[in-house]
Design a protein around this motif. Structure first.
Motif, PDB file in Angstrom:
ATOM      1  N   UNK A  53       0.932  -1.047   0.093  1.00  0.00           N
ATOM      2  CA  UNK A  53      -0.174  -0.034   0.033  1.00  0.00           C
ATOM      3  C   UNK A  53       0.848   1.196  -0.079  1.00  0.00           C
ATOM      4  N   UNK A  54       0.453   2.312  -0.394  1.00  0.00           N
ATOM      5  CA  UNK A  54       0.938   3.564  -0.229  1.00  0.00           C
ATOM      6  C   UNK A  54      -0.091   4.872  -0.067  1.00  0.00           C
ATOM      7  N   UNK A  55       0.351   5.808   0.408  1.00  0.00           N
ATOM      8  CA  UNK A  55      -0.351   7.017   0.553  1.00  0.00           C
ATOM      9  C   UNK A  55       0.334   8.104  -0.129  1.00  0.00           C
ATOM     10  N   UNK A  56      -0.316   8.907  -1.113  1.00  0.00           N
ATOM     11  CA  UNK A  56       0.462  10.053  -1.836  1.00  0.00           C
ATOM     12  C   UNK A  56      -0.358  11.244  -1.129  1.00  0.00           C
ATOM     13  N   UNK A  57       0.623  12.324  -0.823  1.00  0.00           N
ATOM     14  CA  UNK A  57       0.332  13.426  -0.268  1.00  0.00           C
ATOM     15  C   UNK A  57       0.909  14.492  -1.180  1.00  0.00           C
ATOM     16  N   UNK A  82      -6.892  21.150   5.567  1.00  0.00           N
ATOM     17  CA  UNK A  82      -5.493  21.728   4.897  1.00  0.00           C
ATOM     18  C   UNK A  82      -5.650  22.129   3.619  1.00  0.00           C
ATOM     19  N   UNK A  83      -6.156  21.337   2.806  1.00  0.00           N
ATOM     20  CA  UNK A  83      -6.063  21.431   1.313  1.00  0.00           C
ATOM     21  C   UNK A  83      -4.949  20.812   0.810  1.00  0.00           C
ATOM     22  N   UNK A  84      -4.496  20.088   1.556  1.00  0.00           N
ATOM     23  CA  UNK A  84      -3.487  18.856   0.998  1.00  0.00           C
ATOM     24  C   UNK A  84      -3.892  17.914   0.286  1.00  0.00           C
ATOM     25  N   UNK A  85      -3.732  17.616  -1.000  1.00  0.00           N
ATOM     26  CA  UNK A  85      -4.578  16.313  -1.962  1.00  0.00           C
ATOM     27  C   UNK A  85      -3.788  15.096  -1.254  1.00  0.00           C
ATOM     28  N   UNK A 123      -5.253  12.676  12.139  1.00  0.00           N
ATOM     29  CA  UNK A 123      -5.430  14.249  12.525  1.00  0.00           C
ATOM     30  C   UNK A 123      -4.877  15.268  11.416  1.00  0.00           C
ATOM     31  N   UNK A 124      -4.068  14.915  10.692  1.00  0.00           N
ATOM     32  CA  UNK A 124      -3.569  16.050   9.729  1.00  0.00           C
ATOM     33  C   UNK A 124      -4.573  16.017   8.575  1.00  0.00           C
ATOM     34  N   UNK A 125      -5.142  15.233   8.159  1.00  0.00           N
ATOM     35  CA  UNK A 125      -5.914  15.424   7.158  1.00  0.00           C
ATOM     36  C   UNK A 125      -7.353  15.843   7.343  1.00  0.00           C
ATOM     37  N   UNK A 143       2.699  26.288   4.293  1.00  0.00           N
ATOM     38  CA  UNK A 143       2.548  25.817   5.462  1.00  0.00           C
ATOM     39  C   UNK A 143       2.098  24.459   5.469  1.00  0.00           C
ATOM     40  N   UNK A 144       1.499  24.087   4.284  1.00  0.00           N
ATOM     41  CA  UNK A 144       1.268  22.530   4.005  1.00  0.00           C
ATOM     42  C   UNK A 144       2.321  21.846   3.754  1.00  0.00           C
ATOM     43  N   UNK A 145       3.302  22.350   3.252  1.00  0.00           N
ATOM     44  CA  UNK A 145       4.740  21.740   3.115  1.00  0.00           C
ATOM     45  C   UNK A 145       5.250  21.268   4.465  1.00  0.00           C
ATOM     46  N   UNK A 146       5.223  22.160   5.251  1.00  0.00           N
ATOM     47  CA  UNK A 146       5.514  21.884   6.456  1.00  0.00           C
ATOM     48  C   UNK A 146       4.638  20.757   7.373  1.00  0.00           C
ATOM     49  N   UNK A 147       3.596  20.757   7.000  1.00  0.00           N
ATOM     50  CA  UNK A 147       2.614  19.733   7.401  1.00  0.00           C
ATOM     51  C   UNK A 147       3.236  18.186   6.987  1.00  0.00           C
TER      52      UNK A 147
END
Length: 204
Positions: free
Chosen positions: A121-125, A186-189, A180-182, A131-135
């Motif tokens: 499995x993988x998760x792509x963000x 945040x607008x992170x894809x 907790x992040x998503x 700000x989102x890059x810091x997350x």
């Protein structure tokens, strides 16, 4: 090191007009063997996106999306494939399955090991804002703590340097590092992948 000597990851997303099972069959019988025969290949992985931005994407009315991650020894190896004789049979097999042209991005790679190539499995963000890059950086650190540094790819996009991608690899379909992040809007894809084909020329 010259830029052309860097290991490169090619990330391809394709919305398909056949079922994931039909695509998987063609990929494994025709496309995967072509890629694995290329002299500049390090690894190739293919899978179906099972969720996108938190939503189940396996039964979308406009077709499922498949993703492939191909690791090349360098840019020249990739160009050699695209401009060489193997490209014809590869695209002849893949193009009839596509609903629309694929999205293709490239990333410099460092540190990935066979354990990542063999994950299930993988998760792509993906993020563009500072700000989102810091997350993403915080998620990367959390994932490394539990899975190891060799189980993540964290890099700027070659085509768009404002975009950064983080790919987490795991043998489980739950990614604790993103808990907790998503949930914060945040607008992170982000999307999850289940790999159905994996191959590497590197040994453990």
């Amino acid at each position: 090191m010259d830029a052309n000597d860097k290991v490169i990851a090619e990330l391809v997303q394709t919305r398909i007009k056949v079922t994931p099972e039909q695509y998987k069959d063609v990929y494994n019988k025709r496309m995967h063997p072509i890629l694995m025969a290329q002299p500049g290949i390090i690894a190739t992985m293919a899978g179906v996106i099972t969720s996108e931005n938190g939503q189940d994407s396996k039964k979308q009315a406009d077709g499922a999306t498949v993703l492939s991650l191909v690791i090349w020894k360098n840019v020249d190896s990739h160009i050699g494939f695209v401009t060489g004789p193997a490209a014809g049979p590869f695209f002849e097999a893949s193009m009839p399955l596509m609903r629309e042209p694929p999205s293709v991005e490239h990333y410099d790679v460092d540190g990935l090991q066979p354990s990542a190539f063999n994950s299930h499995f993988a998760q792509v963000l993906k993020a563009s804002s500072a700000t989102n890059k810091e997350l993403l950086a915080s998620v990367f650190k959390r994932h490394v703590t539990t899975e190891g540094a060799e189980m993540a790819l964290f890099s700027d996009c070659t085509e768009d340097t404002s975009k950064k991608a983080l790919i987490l690899f795991s043998d489980a379909d739950q990614f604790e590092a993103t808990c907790g992040v998503m949930d914060k809007g945040t607008g992170i894809e982000h999307y999850n992948i289940e790999w159905y084909s994996r191959g590497t020329t590197r040994s453990h």
